[in-house]
Each structure stands twice: as C-alpha cells, then as structure tokens.
Write an enzyme that holds these catalytic residues in place. Structure first.
Site, PDB file in Angstrom:
ATOM      1  N   ASN A   1      33.060  44.120  37.124  1.00 17.68           N
ATOM      2  CA  ASN A   1      32.824  45.562  37.064  1.00 17.68           C
ATOM      3  C   ASN A   1      33.966  46.265  37.780  1.00 17.68           C
ATOM      4  O   ASN A   1      33.962  46.411  39.006  1.00 17.68           O
ATOM      5  CB  ASN A   1      31.482  45.900  37.705  1.00 17.68           C
ATOM      6  N   GLU A   2      34.961  46.661  37.013  1.00 20.22           N
ATOM      7  CA  GLU A   2      36.176  47.256  37.554  1.00 20.22           C
ATOM      8  C   GLU A   2      35.958  48.734  37.902  1.00 20.22           C
ATOM      9  O   GLU A   2      34.917  49.311  37.567  1.00 20.22           O
ATOM     10  CB  GLU A   2      37.304  47.128  36.517  1.00 20.22           C
TER      11      GLU A   2
END
Length: 639
Positions: free
Chosen positions: A162-163
């Site tokens: 989850n950037e």
C-alpha cells in the site's frame, strides 16, 4: 510514578511502541506471540488465521517458528495463512516470488497443510486479477478475519504494498509500486529495470480488520520512516500512519529502528536527562542547527525555550557550555590523520608517535576507499606514512554485461593483432553472448564471466591506488569468499574470511586501520566486512602485542555522513585535494555514469561523495568553525 514518567517520555508517540535490544530478541517475542495464538486456537478446536509478510524483516520470526515446531512440538495443522502481497506479474517458481520465499523460510519446514496457504497469484491474466482480489477478501472473511497480521514497513511508509496515496479503507487490489520501493528491490532482481512495476496487495482496510496487528522494523535504515509513522500526522503520504487509528496495533522495534524517535534522539524534549559529555555535545549541536546559530551565539533563553533548561541550570552558565563544546568540535579537525609529528597530541584526534605509521585502509568494494575517504587516503600517502589498501571483495556483481564483453573483445583483438588465435577465449566469448541473451533477472553469471568482471574492477582499483601513491606491493586483493558464497545461500561460514584477514593484519601490523562504518543494513557487504575485521582483531588481541597500539577508524560511504556530534576526527580538504580525490574516483570507470546498483540517488558516486564532504564542511562552518572546501569525517571504534 514510573508509569507517568513513561507516558511523558512517549508523549510524541501516537501508538504503542515496544523497543528491544536487537532484532533477534524482538523476533523471538513476535514468534512467541504467534505461537501463543496457535496454541490457544488449537485448544479451543479453532483455526488460527495468520496474516504473514515477506522481506528481510520477518525472516528471524519464521526461523524461530520453525525451531518451535521442530524442537518444541508447535503444530501448524490448525493454521491458515494469508500473505500480504506478491509482485505482478511474477512466476510462482521465480526466486523473487513470495511463494518461493515463504516455502523457503517457513512452509517447507512445518506441518501446515498446503491447502491452508494463501498467497496472491502473480501469474493471473490481468483481466482475472480483480475477481481474484474479491475472492481473497471473501476467503479471509469466511474464516472470521485475521487473528494476527504481521507487517514490515517500507521506506515510502508502505505496509504490504500500500504505497503513498492508498486509501485507509482499501481492499485487496492491483497497485503500482513506488519508484523508491522498486529501487530497494533492485538488488534482488539484478537491477531496477527488472523489478515489476505492479503488485497485488491486501488493502489497508483489510489489514485493519485483523484482531491484532504487529508492525516490525529493524536497523537504522528504517529509523526515519518509523519516526514519521509513529509521531507524524496520519496521512496518505505515509500509509503506515493510518495504523494510529487502530486500537489493536503495536510497533515492535530494535534499538536502531527506534533511534529517531524523540525519546531516544532528542530526549531532553520529553524528560530530565543524565547529562554526560556525549549527550551535552549532541544537544548543543542540535540546538545550534535548529536555531541556525553558531554555537558561541547560543543564549540562556535559547536553552530554556528548547527543552534544555535542565542543562543550563546544572552545567551553566551556558556560555561556558558553548565554549566547551566549540573547543571539542575544533579539536576534531586535523590536517594530520596519521598524527602530527613532534606536536602536543593531548587535544588531537590521533597520536603524534610513531611519526611514520603503518596504516591499512579496508575497502569492502573496490572503490569504497577513494569514494569514501579518498582525500584522507591521499593525505596519509603524501605525509609519508606506510599505507596499505585491502580490497575485501571483488565487486564483480556491479559490472554491466556489455562491459565484460567489451573487455573480452579487446583481449581477442589484442591476441589477433599479435598473430595469436585464442580459441578457448573465443569459445567462452560466444558462450557469454548466448548466456546474456537468455539471462534471467539476478541470475548468477558463469564463473568465467564473474572472473572477467572481477578483473575489470581489480584493474580499476589498482589504477586508483597507484594514483593515490601506493606501490603495488601495498595493494592487496582479498577476494573474501563470503561474497560469492552468499550468491548461493545466505547461510555461510565466515571462518575462511576471518583467517585471511588475520593473516593480512599479521603481515602489516598496522598502527591505524580504516574500515567502512556503514551499519544501517545488517546484512549488507559493508557490515559483513566490518564484522570480519572486528573478529580478526579480537582474536589477534589475545596473542599479539601490536594490537594494543592499533586504532580503528570508521568512515562512511557516499550516501550518508556521521552525525556531527559523533565525529571524532575531521580531515579538511583544499579545492586541489578535492580535485585529486575526484580523479582517483574516475579511475573506476565501470562505476561512472550509471552503475549497476545506483540506489535511489541519481547522482554519480563522485558527485555524491563531493556533496557529502562539502556538506560536512558547511555544517562545521555554520556552527562557527573555519570554512573549508570539504571535510572527511571519522569515528574511532573502541573495542
């Protein structure tokens, strides 16, 4: 009362944090927590549902779980697992696959049923990914959710993949990877160009549903992002900050990963301190930098309004403190890294005697010597010291394939010009070309190709060392065996490396040793090379008298410098010396322009080195000391 003190000490921290002395101690605690859940669930006749992570962070946890299974009977028959993520696209049999990773480190060594293992499928057709992600979410929900989710944290602040920009309610999905994340993975893939640009990951919303969440982080490389995740405001820019909103989360850190937290980095802001000499130096320099003032211009009001009133009261007046720290900094500066002959050395970083010292510079890779301390290296040689250099590894992984071909082509043309037809080399050349056509990411080169790449770097290192002023008999190529062994397995013996280093030290019997002090990556080549030197010296100290008079100085690489308060010797460089250092670096032509493993910094190595040393000089000048073109910094390692 102790509880109140702890609350005050951690008041900047927005979620629970537990700090352990080292990664192994912390990993055993996490493994014990996982084992406890498995046992409790088994006793109740229920399945334990675990969310698992990959990467270097959980390896020691998995190793301990395997030990608990094999030696203490911990069973995984009642365990179902869901992995956080997988690169996309990714073959399930590729060495970089998280399926291969999990089998290698955990699943192949415990009694978990294969049907209870769930890992995102990197081999799906893209049109099937969305349906798979939906099914992954339903399957987790069907088991009643995750009992425990373990996490690492990336330098972008990602959890799972989850950037930055991920939504707090996001579910399992296909995502694009941040460029920094891909840079960090470059070594595993044989270059950033080979790292997939996408991944399938559980979402932050999925992670939040776990009944317990443990985020682990080890080593100083993670310290700054951990600080932002723990003490910063919740933001999509750093997805890990969303964990501040969970009532079920705990960060488990080693001391290095926790080092940037306020209670450890600037403890005077949260509690009364035991003011020793080093902490005073750190605090005064911090205050001067924070206020952008020279040390000698700091006032009592500056101390009182920035958390340092206790220091001013106990050790003041503050001007005396300022003068003391200013003098300590000034005494770190020396143009004589080998010691100044016939001088009073009471306030100098190095001894005056013997006037001519035997020194050995250990260089983990063939260019670390000139990149990291080239100016000091040149100064030692110019000042007449008996200087040796030891290149600890071949550095053969950091040469482009086409450079290797170019050197073979040169050799073939040279042979041909002399009327010699080297059939064996010509055959090897053709084999190399065929190999390169089908070479897989991070696939190991054939032995002869590795040899050629190593010889390229050896030739460059010799040219650099000669430029510094060393004779050939003072240039040593160790080729420590661990470097190539670790290409096959991370579990290697270092005994041969230690014995080889002992032999070299016995030959030189140095008064000074210079070694790379980049310890942020505990598994990196620099740290391993230092550990080998350290063990060699410890063993020699038991039998050899000269070791008592040997000082070990640590230098840093091209990326980061020591903190100012840590520096114990700082060697100023003139503009002409900076130019000479640059020319020494230029001898390493295979590393110029675009090296194989550049990291996440686009600058060339020589530019990084010059920027780093000029920044050190600027810092000293801003603190009120003399202005120099550049400065190379060192810390003495005390055994």
């Amino acid at each position: 009362m102790p509880r109140l003190n702890l609350l005050e000490e951690t008041r900047f921290e927005k979620l629970p944090v537990t700090v352990y002395p080292d990664m192994l101690a912390a990993s055993k605690v996490v493994a014990g927590r996982i084992a406890g859940i498995i046992k409790q669930k088994t006793q109740r006749g229920e399945k334990a549902v675990l969310g698992l992570a990959t990467g270097a962070t959980p390896i020691a946890v998995y190793k301990e779980l395997v030990r608990l299974h094999q030696q203490e009977g911990l069973s995984f028959k009642n365990v179902t697992t869901f992995n956080l993520d997988e690169y996309y696209p990714m073959s399930a049999t590729a060495v970089q696959s998280y399926k291969v990773f999990m089998n290698k480190h955990l699943f192949d060594h415990v009694d978990i049923a294969p049907e209870n293992i769930n890992i995102p499928d990197g081999e799906l057709a893209q049109e099937d990914v969305a349906a798979f992600c939906l099914d992954y979410e339903k399957k987790i929900s069907g088991y009643g959710g995750l009992d425990l989710q373990i996490l690492g944290i990336g330098r972008t602040g990602h959890i799972g993949f989850n950037e930055p920009g991920s939504a707090p309610n996001s579910g399992t999905r296909l995502v694009s990877l941040d460029e920094l994340t891909r840079s960090d993975a470059a070594h595993d893939f044989g270059g950033k160009a080979n790292v997939p640009s996408k991944a399938i990951t559980m979402g932050i919303g999925t992670i939040f549903k776990a009944r317990e969440i443990i985020l682990m982080a080890w080593n100083a490389k993670k310290a700054e992002i951990v600080r932002k995740a723990v003490e910063g405001d919740a933001s999509a820019d750093i997805p890990a900050t969303y964990l501040q909103h969970s009532d079920n989360v705990e960060f488990i850190l080693d001391e290095d990963a926790a080092s940037a937290l306020t209670r450890f980095n600037t403890p005077w802001l949260v509690k009364d301190c035991a003011w020793d000499e080093q902490l005073i130096k750190k605090a005064v320099i911090w205050l001067a930098k924070t206020l952008n003032k020279p040390i000698l211009k700091l006032t009592e009001d500056d101390y009182n309004t920035n958390g340092m009133a206790q220091l001013a009261t106990q050790n003041g007046p503050v001007y005396h403190i300022n003068i003391h720290i200013f003098n300590k900094l000034q005494h770190t500066i020396t143009g004589w890294p080998g010691g100044k002959p016939n001088a009073d050395d009471n306030q100098r970083p190095e001894r005056a005697t013997p006037a001519v010292k035997r020194a050995i510079v250990f260089s983990p890779h063939p260019d670390d010597d000139v990149i990291s301390m080239g100016g000091t290296f040149i100064r030692l040689a110019d000042q007449g010291h008996d200087v040796h250099v030891a290149y600890q590894t071949s550095g053969n992984t950091a040469v482009w394939d086409d450079d290797a071909l170019r050197f073979v082509e040169f050799s073939l043309d040279l042979s041909k010009s002399q009327g010699v037809d080297d059939e064996k080399l010509r055959a090897s050349y053709q084999e190399m070309r065929e190999f390169i056509k089908t070479k897989k990411p991070n696939e190991r080169d054939p032995q002869e190709m590795e040899t050629i790449k190593g010889l390229i770097r050896k030739g460059e290192a010799i040219a650099g060392a000669r430029f510094v002023g060393l004779d050939d008999d003072h240039i040593h190529f160790q080729g420590l065996p661990f470097y190539d062994k670790r290409k096959m397995s991370k579990e290697v013996s270092y005994e041969e490396d230690i014995e080889q280093t002992i032999a070299l030290l016995q030959q030189v019997k140095p008064h000074q040793i210079y070694a790379a002090g980049d310890f942020a990556d505990p598994h990196g080549t620099h740290k391993t090379c230092f550990d080998i030197i350290h063990e060699a010296i410890v063993r020699l100290s038991k039998t050899e008298e000269w070791v008592k008079d040997c000082w070990l100085w640590l230098y840093r690489g091209a990326w980061f410098e020591f903190e100012t308060h840590e520096i114990e010797m700082c060697v100023p460089l003139s503009p002409e010396e900076v130019e000479r250092k640059r020319l020494a670096i230029f001898k390493h032509q295979s590393q110029k322009d675009r090296p194989v493993f550049p990291g996440d910094d686009a600058r060339e190595f020589w530019v990084r080195a010059e920027d780093r040393t000029s920044e050190t000089a600027r810092t000293y000048n801003q603190l009120g000391l003399a202005e120099y073109e550049a400065m190379e910094a060192f810390v003495r390692f005390k055994f």
